[in-house]
Write a protein that holds these residues in place. Structure first.
Motif, PDB file in Angstrom:
ATOM      1  N   GLU A  55     -12.982 -24.602   5.659  1.00 28.38           N
ATOM      2  CA  GLU A  55     -12.998 -24.758   6.744  1.00 28.38           C
ATOM      3  C   GLU A  55     -13.854 -25.575   8.032  1.00 28.38           C
ATOM      4  N   TYR A  56     -15.199 -24.716   7.984  1.00 28.15           N
ATOM      5  CA  TYR A  56     -16.011 -25.531   9.044  1.00 28.15           C
ATOM      6  C   TYR A  56     -17.371 -25.141   8.093  1.00 28.15           C
ATOM      7  N   SER A 104     -14.488 -15.718  -0.372  1.00 30.44           N
ATOM      8  CA  SER A 104     -14.412 -15.536   0.950  1.00 30.44           C
ATOM      9  C   SER A 104     -15.540 -17.332   1.099  1.00 30.44           C
ATOM     10  N   GLY A 164     -12.075  -6.548  -0.166  1.00 29.71           N
ATOM     11  CA  GLY A 164     -12.397  -8.295  -0.439  1.00 29.71           C
ATOM     12  C   GLY A 164     -12.341  -7.813  -2.119  1.00 29.71           C
ATOM     13  N   LYS A 207      -5.774  -1.408  -1.949  1.00 30.94           N
ATOM     14  CA  LYS A 207      -5.426  -1.428  -0.857  1.00 30.94           C
ATOM     15  C   LYS A 207      -5.512  -2.509   0.669  1.00 30.94           C
ATOM     16  N   GLY A 208      -6.576  -3.581   0.404  1.00 32.41           N
ATOM     17  CA  GLY A 208      -6.855  -4.673   1.129  1.00 32.41           C
ATOM     18  C   GLY A 208      -7.854  -4.111   2.316  1.00 32.41           C
ATOM     19  N   ASP A 209      -8.988  -3.268   1.434  1.00 29.45           N
ATOM     20  CA  ASP A 209      -9.717  -3.084   2.344  1.00 29.45           C
ATOM     21  C   ASP A 209     -11.236  -3.376   1.965  1.00 29.45           C
ATOM     22  N   SER A 259     -16.348 -10.376   6.710  1.00 24.94           N
ATOM     23  CA  SER A 259     -16.204  -9.138   7.614  1.00 24.94           C
ATOM     24  C   SER A 259     -15.098  -8.011   6.672  1.00 24.94           C
ATOM     25  N   GLY A 260     -14.562  -8.818   5.623  1.00 28.80           N
ATOM     26  CA  GLY A 260     -13.446  -8.283   4.614  1.00 28.80           C
ATOM     27  C   GLY A 260     -13.901  -8.136   3.674  1.00 28.80           C
ATOM     28  N   ASN A 261     -14.977  -8.421   3.560  1.00 24.11           N
ATOM     29  CA  ASN A 261     -15.594  -7.988   1.888  1.00 24.11           C
ATOM     30  C   ASN A 261     -17.102  -6.852   1.931  1.00 24.11           C
ATOM     31  N   GLU A 301     -18.011 -12.734  10.758  1.00 25.53           N
ATOM     32  CA  GLU A 301     -17.104 -13.048  10.302  1.00 25.53           C
ATOM     33  C   GLU A 301     -16.073 -13.398   9.170  1.00 25.53           C
ATOM     34  N   ALA A 302     -15.997 -14.350   9.030  1.00 26.76           N
ATOM     35  CA  ALA A 302     -15.752 -14.742   7.931  1.00 26.76           C
ATOM     36  C   ALA A 302     -15.468 -13.824   6.353  1.00 26.76           C
ATOM     37  N   THR A 347      -9.124  -7.450   9.112  1.00 24.48           N
ATOM     38  CA  THR A 347     -10.245  -8.481   8.423  1.00 24.48           C
ATOM     39  C   THR A 347      -9.282 -10.009   7.821  1.00 24.48           C
ATOM     40  N   ILE A 348     -10.136 -11.315   7.918  1.00 22.21           N
ATOM     41  CA  ILE A 348      -9.538 -12.067   8.401  1.00 22.21           C
ATOM     42  C   ILE A 348      -8.462 -11.747   6.820  1.00 22.21           C
ATOM     43  N   GLN A 349      -8.694 -11.487   5.735  1.00 21.79           N
ATOM     44  CA  GLN A 349      -7.756 -12.215   4.740  1.00 21.79           C
ATOM     45  C   GLN A 349      -6.066 -11.127   4.646  1.00 21.79           C
ATOM     46  N   ILE A 350      -6.420  -9.835   5.656  1.00 27.47           N
ATOM     47  CA  ILE A 350      -5.764  -9.289   5.654  1.00 27.47           C
ATOM     48  C   ILE A 350      -4.980 -10.368   6.708  1.00 27.47           C
ATOM     49  N   VAL A 376      -7.753 -17.499   1.888  1.00 27.06           N
ATOM     50  CA  VAL A 376      -8.392 -16.766   0.308  1.00 27.06           C
ATOM     51  C   VAL A 376      -7.299 -15.304   0.910  1.00 27.06           C
ATOM     52  N   VAL A 377      -7.108 -14.902  -0.038  1.00 24.16           N
ATOM     53  CA  VAL A 377      -6.307 -13.334   0.243  1.00 24.16           C
ATOM     54  C   VAL A 377      -6.743 -12.367  -0.730  1.00 24.16           C
ATOM     55  N   ASN A 378      -6.190 -11.171   0.113  1.00 21.56           N
ATOM     56  CA  ASN A 378      -6.591  -9.918  -1.077  1.00 21.56           C
ATOM     57  C   ASN A 378      -5.496  -9.979  -2.771  1.00 21.56           C
ATOM     58  N   VAL A 391       0.650  -1.311   0.034  1.00 21.68           N
ATOM     59  CA  VAL A 391      -0.141   0.076   0.013  1.00 21.68           C
ATOM     60  C   VAL A 391       1.056   1.741   0.153  1.00 21.68           C
ATOM     61  N   LYS A 431       2.710   1.666  -3.460  1.00 25.05           N
ATOM     62  CA  LYS A 431       1.635   2.332  -4.196  1.00 25.05           C
ATOM     63  C   LYS A 431       1.135   3.714  -4.208  1.00 25.05           C
ATOM     64  N   ARG A 446      -4.557 -13.243   7.691  1.00 22.08           N
ATOM     65  CA  ARG A 446      -3.689 -14.472   7.342  1.00 22.08           C
ATOM     66  C   ARG A 446      -2.508 -13.889   6.499  1.00 22.08           C
ATOM     67  N   MET A 447      -2.697 -12.846   6.052  1.00 17.91           N
ATOM     68  CA  MET A 447      -1.416 -12.313   5.294  1.00 17.91           C
ATOM     69  C   MET A 447      -0.529 -11.255   5.822  1.00 17.91           C
TER      70      MET A 447
END
Lengths: 298, 157
Positions: free
Chosen positions: B117-118, B110, B47, B43-45, B131-133, B128-129, A114-117, B57-59, A46, A49, A119-120
């Motif tokens: 997993e579940y 996601s 999803g 920028k990863g916000d 929440s990043g989307n 929660e799973a 978030t979950i994705q962040i 799952v990753v961004n 970020v 960028k 993990r990374m």
């Protein structure tokens, strides 16, 4: 002309993928200030960028196995590139007393974006990025955590408290890598708590606070309080801590210490919150974290 | 900035492609034609660019493509197509869980990682799973209904 911060990665760099710690530190020795290590990349990419950081060399730590993993051997040693998610799972499933008292770090990991962040992103990356709003730093400060910094020829260990210098700036020299975070064995009869206030759960904190209390009967034997997003670096509230030690715990004392801690901090007003709001909320969450941690020592 | 030949295994198909080091996985995939992976906030916000890499799952906007060399990547198109949709995709249609559709690929990835997993997630695990989307049409209720029904559909087979 269009502005360049369109969040597309325009910046050009050479990429290195060492497989050993020695190779990684050798590359750092060679490229110094023009290099930046990358772990999860969730902050660095970020920044690149946005053209806030423009390293000519990016050194990936993804293949350096020596930097990964968590080991309990007297201390709890966490490799710098351990992901926030792995750390969270370890803290919430595998710990026995006295290490079970590290609850606050688990809470900080759980509230980490978030979950994705989760993990990374990595623990070492979160510390090296040196954001005043780092979620992981306040709990680690209350645990008296130490960090191991390694160059090609030299290794030193310092208290995390001395690691943060300014926003985005740490005590790392250009040729040094943060390799491990070490949490000493917690005292018996201790417990911790972490509270974060943010506009929405996944956002960066407006204020966050971590406390650790060690009890002796009804007395507070030892205390640590640390806050984030209230100063240029994550900070301890040392005067408030001193006023707790040796006292009998009560809700009124927690209230008083919360206000005391809020007097010690130097928050700014920015897009996330005003200075006045931060000071008010800091008193509230320090109080609540003290109440929660004390309850957990029972 | 020398390009390197990178092997991306996308939806079971291997692509050998020369990429500069500053190429994110997001743009590498889109350039290969996987436009089902969306470029949102970069920028990863949000999803929207979510893909599954080695089961997680990753961004993809925050992952350099070189780091995905030789890894197994799944995009939403890899789950199923119009003729034979994945139960999650079908549930999103059945429950009206897509409005503008821009968040849908990331949302489904996601959800896929969650159900892997579940298989029987609680509502809290699901929230929660996901929440990043971000969904700016604010259709979260229908999205949650779709995911829970897809979970039921998958596990009852």
């Amino acid at each position: 002309m269009l502005p360049t911060n369109t969040h597309i990665l325009f910046h050009e760099f050479d990429y290195h993928a060492p497989t050993t710690l020695y190779e990684a530190t050798e590359l750092l020795a060679q490229y110094g200030d023009s290099a930046r290590p990358i772990a999860g990349g969730t902050d660095l990419l970020v920044q690149m960028k946005m053209e806030r950081r423009q390293p000519a060399h990016v050194i990936s730590l993804a293949r350096v196995n020596a930097l990964q993993g968590i080991a309990l051997n007297g201390d709890l040693t966490i490799g710098a590139t351990t992901s926030i998610r792995d750390l969270h799972q370890y803290l919430t499933s595998k710990l026995q007393p006295p290490f079970a008292s590290l609850q606050s770090l688990g809470e900080a990991c759980n509230g980490f974006s978030t979950i994705q962040i989760m993990r990374m992103a990595t623990l070492g990356g979160n510390l090296c990025n040196a954001s005043p709003a780092s979620d992981s730093a306040p709990p680690l400060l209350t645990f008296d955590a130490r960090v191991t910094l390694k160059s090609k020829t030299f290794e030193r260990v310092m208290a995390l408290e001395h690691f943060f210098i300014a926003p985005g700036k740490t005590a790392l020299q250009a040729d040094e890598l943060l390799t491990h975070i070490r949490i000493p064995r917690p005292p018996h009869q201790s417990a911790s708590a972490f509270i974060k206030i943010a506009r929405v759960a996944a956002d960066i904190s407006q204020v966050c606070a971590a406390v650790r209390l060690t009890r002796d009967g009804n007395l507070i034997h030892d205390a640590r309080i640390a806050l984030g997003s209230v100063a240029p670096t994550p900070v301890r509230a040392a005067a408030a801590e001193r006023e707790l030690i040796g006292q009998t715990f009560s809700a009124a004392l927690a209230e008083k210490i919360g206000k005391r801690a809020a007097q010690e901090i130097q928050p700014i007003s920015d897009i996330r919150a005003t200075r006045a709001y931060r000071q008010h909320i800091a008193a509230v969450i320090v109080r609540d974290a003290l109440l929660r941690a004390w309850e957990r020592t029972q | 900035m020398t390009p390197k030949l990178v092997k991306l295994n996308v939806n079971g198909r291997a692509h050998h492609t020369a990429l500069a080091p500053n190429t994110t996985l997001l743009h590498a995939l889109r350039d290969l034609g996987y436009t089902d992976v969306k470029s949102g906030c970069e920028k990863g916000d949000c999803g929207a660019c979510g893909v599954i890499v080695n089961g997680a799952v990753v961004n993809s906007c925050l992952l350099l493509a070189w780091l995905a060399d030789n890894q197994e990547i799944i995009t939403v198109a890899g789950l199923g197509a119009a003729a034979k949709p994945h139960p999650l995709q079908q549930a999103f249609v059945d429950f009206g869980a897509a409005q503008c559709g821009f968040c849908t690929p990331g949302m489904i990835m996601s959800a896929k990682a969650l159900l892997d997993e579940y298989p029987h997630p609680t509502d809290e695990q699901m929230r929660e799973a996901l929440s990043g989307n971000l969904c700016r049409c604010t259709g979260y209720t229908r999205i949650f209904e779709a995911v829970q029904n897809a979970a039921h559909e998958i596990t009852s087979d």
